[in-house]
Structures are given as C-alpha cells and as structure tokens.
Design an enzyme around this catalytic site. Structure first.
Site, PDB file in Angstrom:
ATOM      1  N   ARG A 112       0.845  -1.207   0.000  1.00 41.57           N
ATOM      2  CA  ARG A 112       0.000   0.000   0.000  1.00 41.57           C
ATOM      3  C   ARG A 112       0.888   1.267   0.000  1.00 41.57           C
ATOM      4  O   ARG A 112       0.618   2.215  -0.729  1.00 41.57           O
ATOM      5  CB  ARG A 112      -0.913   0.032   1.224  1.00 41.57           C
TER       6      ARG A 112
ATOM      7  N   GLU B  84     -13.509 -15.248   9.158  1.00 40.72           N
ATOM      8  CA  GLU B  84     -13.415 -14.665   7.815  1.00 40.72           C
ATOM      9  C   GLU B  84     -13.018 -15.705   6.770  1.00 40.72           C
ATOM     10  O   GLU B  84     -11.834 -15.961   6.556  1.00 40.72           O
ATOM     11  CB  GLU B  84     -12.405 -13.506   7.793  1.00 40.72           C
TER      12      GLU B  84
ATOM     13  N   LYS C 167     -17.279 -12.546   8.634  1.00 43.74           N
ATOM     14  CA  LYS C 167     -16.748 -11.572   7.669  1.00 43.74           C
ATOM     15  C   LYS C 167     -16.596 -12.278   6.315  1.00 43.74           C
ATOM     16  O   LYS C 167     -15.559 -12.877   6.029  1.00 43.74           O
ATOM     17  CB  LYS C 167     -15.407 -11.031   8.169  1.00 43.74           C
TER      18      LYS C 167
ATOM     19  N   SER D 189     -14.012  -5.788   1.646  1.00 38.88           N
ATOM     20  CA  SER D 189     -14.221  -5.143   0.340  1.00 38.88           C
ATOM     21  C   SER D 189     -13.510  -5.915  -0.764  1.00 38.88           C
ATOM     22  O   SER D 189     -13.957  -5.881  -1.919  1.00 38.88           O
ATOM     23  CB  SER D 189     -13.816  -3.658   0.358  1.00 38.88           C
ATOM     24  N   GLY D 190     -12.414  -6.588  -0.465  1.00 43.77           N
ATOM     25  CA  GLY D 190     -11.846  -7.598  -1.353  1.00 43.77           C
ATOM     26  C   GLY D 190     -11.362  -7.146  -2.718  1.00 43.77           C
ATOM     27  O   GLY D 190     -11.261  -7.974  -3.610  1.00 43.77           O
ATOM     28  N   GLY D 191     -11.114  -5.857  -2.904  1.00 46.24           N
ATOM     29  CA  GLY D 191     -10.648  -5.396  -4.209  1.00 46.24           C
ATOM     30  C   GLY D 191     -11.712  -4.622  -4.976  1.00 46.24           C
ATOM     31  O   GLY D 191     -11.454  -4.094  -6.063  1.00 46.24           O
TER      32      GLY D 191
ATOM     33  N   ARG E 214      -9.323  -1.713   2.237  1.00 40.43           N
ATOM     34  CA  ARG E 214      -9.176  -0.785   1.103  1.00 40.43           C
ATOM     35  C   ARG E 214     -10.427   0.069   0.899  1.00 40.43           C
ATOM     36  O   ARG E 214     -10.338   1.241   0.555  1.00 40.43           O
ATOM     37  CB  ARG E 214      -8.843  -1.584  -0.158  1.00 40.43           C
TER      38      ARG E 214
HETATM   39  P1  13P Z   1     -10.272  -5.421   2.265  1.00 37.90           P
HETATM   40  O1  13P Z   1     -11.554  -4.726   2.638  1.00 37.90           O
HETATM   41  O2  13P Z   1      -9.227  -4.503   1.688  1.00 37.90           O
HETATM   42  O3  13P Z   1     -10.525  -6.666   1.449  1.00 37.90           O
HETATM   43  O4  13P Z   1      -9.608  -5.914   3.621  1.00 37.90           O
HETATM   44  C1  13P Z   1     -10.411  -6.488   4.562  1.00 37.90           C
HETATM   45  C2  13P Z   1      -9.661  -7.481   5.328  1.00 37.90           C
HETATM   46  O5  13P Z   1      -9.463  -7.329   6.514  1.00 37.90           O
HETATM   47  C3  13P Z   1      -9.169  -8.686   4.656  1.00 37.90           C
HETATM   48  O6  13P Z   1      -8.769  -9.624   5.603  1.00 37.90           O
END
Ligand code: 13P
Length: 338
Positions: free
Chosen positions: A30, A174, A216, A258-260, A289
């Site tokens: 990042r 998650e 999550k 959010s995953g990208g 992100r």
């Molecule tokens: P993102 O929302 O950037 O995908 O990150 C969330 C997260 O904690 C992934 O483990």
C-alpha cells in the site's frame, strides 16, 4: 459485556469495522503505491491519523489492528487501543499468521497460527483487545477450491474461534472467496455456499457459541475478469440469499470485506444489500481498502496534511455508515464529497 453484546456493538446500525490490520508486508504494498517509506513511524502516523478522525465516534464500531499496532503508543500519549476505546469503538486484533501453501494442493493455502494461540490471546486481551480476526482464503478456478482446502481452513477457523471465546473475546470468522478470476456470479454463489456450510459445520463441532461471533464474508460477486458484469441489485439479491440460506440465525453480525472492489462499489453494494435485508442479521462493512484508499492517497500527497487525510477517511466512513442502513445514494456521495 457478554460476547453477544460486543458483537452487536461492533456491527451496530450505522456503524461498521475498520480493518487496519494490514501485515507489514501488505502495508508495504500500500505504501509503495503512494511512494511512502514503509517504516514503523509512518505506519503509526497514518493509522493514528485515521483513529483520531471525527468519523470514529459515529461510524466505527470496531478496529482490527496488527500485532505491531496494538503495542504502539500514539505520539500524544495514550496507547492505540486506548485511543480507539475513547471513541466508543472496540479494539480488535488479527491473530492468524497468514495463508501458507497447503501441502498436497500447493496452489492453494491454509491459514496458520494455532500453535501458541492460547498464550497470545491472553496477551492481546491484556493489551485491550476484545475481538479477533482470522482470515481463510479460497481461490476459484476449474479445480479450486478443493475439498481439502475447504475442510482444512474450516477446521482451523473453528479451532481458532473456540480458543478466542475461551479467552473471552469475539472471533471474527473470515472465509474469503477471492474475486480473482473470470468465473461468473453463480460460480461465486456456489463456492461461497460450500465454504460457509463447511465453516458452520466445524464451528458446531467445536462448540463455538455463534451468538458471540461475527462473520466476515465476501459478497457474492462475479470474478474481476468475468465478462458478465452484475449490477448492484443482482449482487445484493444473490449475496443476501446465500447468507440467509447458509448462515445460522444466531449469528448476530455479518461484516463484509471489500476484497478489491472500489470504494464506491463497496458502498453501493452494501447499501443495496441493506435496502433488501429482511433477515435479523446486522449487515455492515469491515473494510480495509474500501475505507482507506482515498485517505492513503492523501497521505501519499502530503503526510503532514492531517486535515485532508481525515477528510477523506471521514467521508468514506460516513458513506459506509449510511450503506449499513440502506440510506446511501450517489447524490449523497457527491453532495458530501463536495
Ligand atoms: P479489504 O476490505 O481490503 O478486502 O480488507 C479487509 C480485510 O481485513 C481482509 O482480511
């Protein structure tokens, strides 16, 4: 507070979770993208700037930290967990040690970190953490995810969750089905279904009290390279259906990664899901992100410009707070950005 009360506080209506738990390797990527040197001082400065933002009080129910961060003191004195608690948010900690090659299926991963976890959890509790995170990762392709990856990751997630509840903290479970690839939305639906089923199967075997957990998950969404793009209505409908069918009703909160997805996409999709949410789940965000991308850009432009960094973060937190109630719109997005 009971575990159920903590889980509900993290996902309270109008609030969500800030995932600021990038490992040193991930934050390196990042920072590289904004030409900032990846040193401890910069990591602390960026994160304390976000945690000092005015949006914390109104829109953030919990913050996921990395091991380094939970031990840091802010430059003005209090520790990072104290700063987060002061705003009424719950401090949390990522406790997995990352996704490692899975023996026997080395193009896939299994998340490690169970060894010594009981002892680490005690220390994190003493440092102020009241919830934790463990992320399992699943890749979609013609042959993946394998049954081996689905089973081994679910088993680890369940053993993790049981240990975390023993330590009187809320486990965020998650299981992330990645959006890399050209698969369509129905393939994502089917894989997410299989993954969730196996996770809840193992959580039950390991006697995890689901009322003291937060899920999550990924949204049900086409792969990033899929030609058939889905609109937010379709994503919302399929995501909610998948969750209602596969997540037991005693889970109090579901907070998406959010995953990208872009910042706007992740707000828009969450909003659509909440517009049609007829379940009892509190459905919100746990974005990395999706909450930080604009703030990170401002940090790259000028690390000293606290006002602009916080303005960018406040805006995204407010927009996602609205999405967690189904009250976001493109008009409000523009109006508040102006
Ligand atoms: P993102 O929302 O950037 O995908 O990150 C969330 C997260 O904690 C992934 O483990």
């Amino acid at each position: 507070m009971t575990l159920n009360e903590i889980a509900k506080k993290m996902c309270a209506k109008g609030k969500g979770i800030l995932a600021a738990d990038e490992s040193t390797g991930t934050i390196a990527k990042r920072f590289k993208s904004i030409n900032v040197e990846n040193i401890e001082k910069n990591r602390l400065y960026f994160r304390q700037t976000l945690f000092n933002s005015s949006a914390m009080k109104d829109f953030i129910g919990g913050v996921i930290l990395f091991d380094e961060t939970i031990r840091q003191k802010t430059t003005s004195g209090p520790s990072i967990p104290e700063l987060i608690s002061k705003h009424g948010a719950v401090p949390g900690i990522k406790v997995d040690k990352g996704a490692k090659p899975l023996a026997g299926s080395s193009d896939e991963t299994v998340t490690e970190g169970l060894d010594g976890l009981r002892e680490r959890l005690k220390e994190y509790y003493d440092l102020g953490a009241r919830f934790t995170k463990w992320r399992a990762v699943y890749k979609i392709s013609d042959k993946f995810p394998s049954a081996q990856s689905i089973k081994s990751n679910a088993h680890a997630l369940a053993r993790y969750a049981a240990l975390v509840q023993e330590a009187k903290m809320v486990p965020i479970v998650e299981p992330e089905v990645l959006m890399d690839g050209s698969h369509n939305i129905d393939k994502c639906y089917q894989v997410t279904t299989n993954v969730l089923n196996e996770c809840y199967n193992e959580l039950e075997i390991h006697k995890v009290d689901l009322s003291g957990t937060v899920l999550k998950p990924n949204m049900v969404i086409p792969g990033a390279e899929c030609k058939d793009k889905s609109n937010a209505e379709e994503i919302a409908k399929k995501t909610l259906e998948c969750l209602k069918k596969n997540v037991p009703g005693d889970v109090p909160g579901i907070a998406f990664l959010s995953g990208g997805q872009s910042e706007i996409e992740s707000s828009k999709n969450l909003n659509e899901i909440n517009k049609i949410n007829d379940s009892n789940f509190l459905i919100t965000f746990s974005y990395g992100r999706g909450l930080q991308a604009s703030a990170l850009r401002e940090f790259g432009k000028n690390q000293e410009n606290t006002e602009n960094i916080q303005k960018a973060f406040n805006h995204r937190a407010k927009m996602n707070g609205l999405s967690s109630k189904g009250e976001w719109s493109e008009e409000l997005e523009k109006e508040f950005a102006a």
